[in-house]
Scaffold this motif. Structure first.
Motif, PDB file in Angstrom:
ATOM      1  N   PRO A 150      36.395-125.462   8.882  1.00 36.80           N
ATOM      2  CA  PRO A 150      36.827-126.532  10.000  1.00 36.80           C
ATOM      3  C   PRO A 150      35.479-127.056  10.813  1.00 36.80           C
ATOM      4  CG  PRO A 150      36.681-124.331  11.075  1.00 36.80           C
ATOM      5  CD  PRO A 150      36.294-124.079   9.546  1.00 36.80           C
ATOM      6  N   ALA A 153      46.648-120.797   9.504  1.00 32.87           N
ATOM      7  CA  ALA A 153      45.573-120.338   8.649  1.00 32.87           C
ATOM      8  C   ALA A 153      44.412-120.191  10.017  1.00 32.87           C
ATOM      9  CB  ALA A 153      45.043-121.438   7.767  1.00 32.87           C
ATOM     10  N   TRP A 154      43.683-119.524   9.688  1.00 35.77           N
ATOM     11  CA  TRP A 154      42.356-119.240  10.716  1.00 35.77           C
ATOM     12  C   TRP A 154      41.126-119.180   9.973  1.00 35.77           C
ATOM     13  CZ3 TRP A 154      39.032-114.920  11.078  1.00 35.77           C
ATOM     14  CH2 TRP A 154      39.225-113.894  10.329  1.00 35.77           C
ATOM     15  N   ALA A 155      40.090-119.490  10.923  1.00 35.07           N
ATOM     16  CA  ALA A 155      38.661-119.556  10.360  1.00 35.07           C
ATOM     17  C   ALA A 155      37.961-118.728  11.637  1.00 35.07           C
ATOM     18  CB  ALA A 155      38.222-120.848  10.230  1.00 35.07           C
ATOM     19  N   PHE A 165      38.463-121.055   5.877  1.00 34.17           N
ATOM     20  CA  PHE A 165      40.064-120.600   6.511  1.00 34.17           C
ATOM     21  C   PHE A 165      40.647-119.469   5.273  1.00 34.17           C
ATOM     22  CE2 PHE A 165      40.055-124.817   8.656  1.00 34.17           C
ATOM     23  CZ  PHE A 165      40.519-124.407   9.992  1.00 34.17           C
TER      24      PHE A 165
END
Length: 230
Positions: A133, A168-170, A224
């Motif tokens: 991101p 989704a995660w970062a 992500f």
């Protein structure tokens, strides 16, 4: 001159008539002016030829396409894409307008602060995110605090497919300013830009002070991964 018997005369007449009919039939079959025969329907479905030539009849299936090689033997079947990869290819990337951003709970450790940046698919279609991101801390007036975060080395991007409502995660990580001695500031918000997009999402920052200059002031981001990072 001797007269022929009636039976012999009839036999000769029949033979002559048969010969004439045979001649007419032969003439009619050799030209293009006769009646065309009905087209022949071949079984199966015509598959495109691999060499760009005439299509060869073959039976189409959902999982493979068969073609005929130069030797006349059937070429090996080529499997189609799996349903998962086909769906991912058709879905396309998630756009900023289709996403909702949030910052998860801190998971501190060894003087490090670790927050998950979460993107959730708020649209009605399936889409994908891939890579890092963009992120920036800003104050109440919208001015950026500190330099742009850096990308964590060793992170390998993968395509994350998000069905509607999925996330989704970062990772966003930095050294605690009290430990590192960096100059701190307390942001009002975090701006999050999805991969390959230009528009950002604004998230209220409640994670306390962040390093903005001086010793160990760098903030790092990871790629992500599926889920919310909780």
């Amino acid at each position: 001159m001797a007269k022929k018997s009636p039976s012999v005369h009839r036999t000769a007449l029949l033979a002559g008539t048969a010969a004439l009919l045979g001649l007419l039939t032969a003439c009619g079959s050799g030209g293009g002016s006769g009646t065309a025969s009905s087209p022949t329907t071949l079984p199966g479905t015509a598959a495109p030829a691999t060499d760009g030539g005439t299509s060869a009849p073959a039976t189409a299936t959902d999982s493979a396409t068969q073609s005929t090689g130069p030797s006349g033997e059937a070429a090996s079947a080529k499997p189609s894409k799996t349903a998962t990869s086909a769906a991912a290819a058709a879905s396309g990337r998630c756009h900023t307008s289709e996403l909702r951003a949030s910052v998860g709970r801190n998971d501190p450790g060894a003087g490090q602060e670790n927050f998950p940046i979460v993107l959730t698919n708020a649209s009605s279609r399936t889409c994908t995110v891939r890579g890092f991101p963009g992120a920036a801390f800003v104050d109440a007036s919208g001015k950026q605090l500190g330099p742009d975060p850096k990308r964590q080395s060793g992170s390998t991007p993968t395509t994350v497919t998000l069905a509607p409502g999925r996330s989704a995660w970062a990772g966003l990580t930095f050294s605690n300013p009290e430990v590192s001695g960096a100059h701190p500031a307390t942001p009002a918000a975090l701006l999050v830009t999805p991969p390959d997009e230009r528009a950002s999402l604004k998230v209220t920052w409640t994670g306390g002070q962040v390093p903005v200059s001086g010793n160990s002031s760098s903030v790092f981001l990871t790629v992500f991964s599926p889920g919310s990072g909780a």
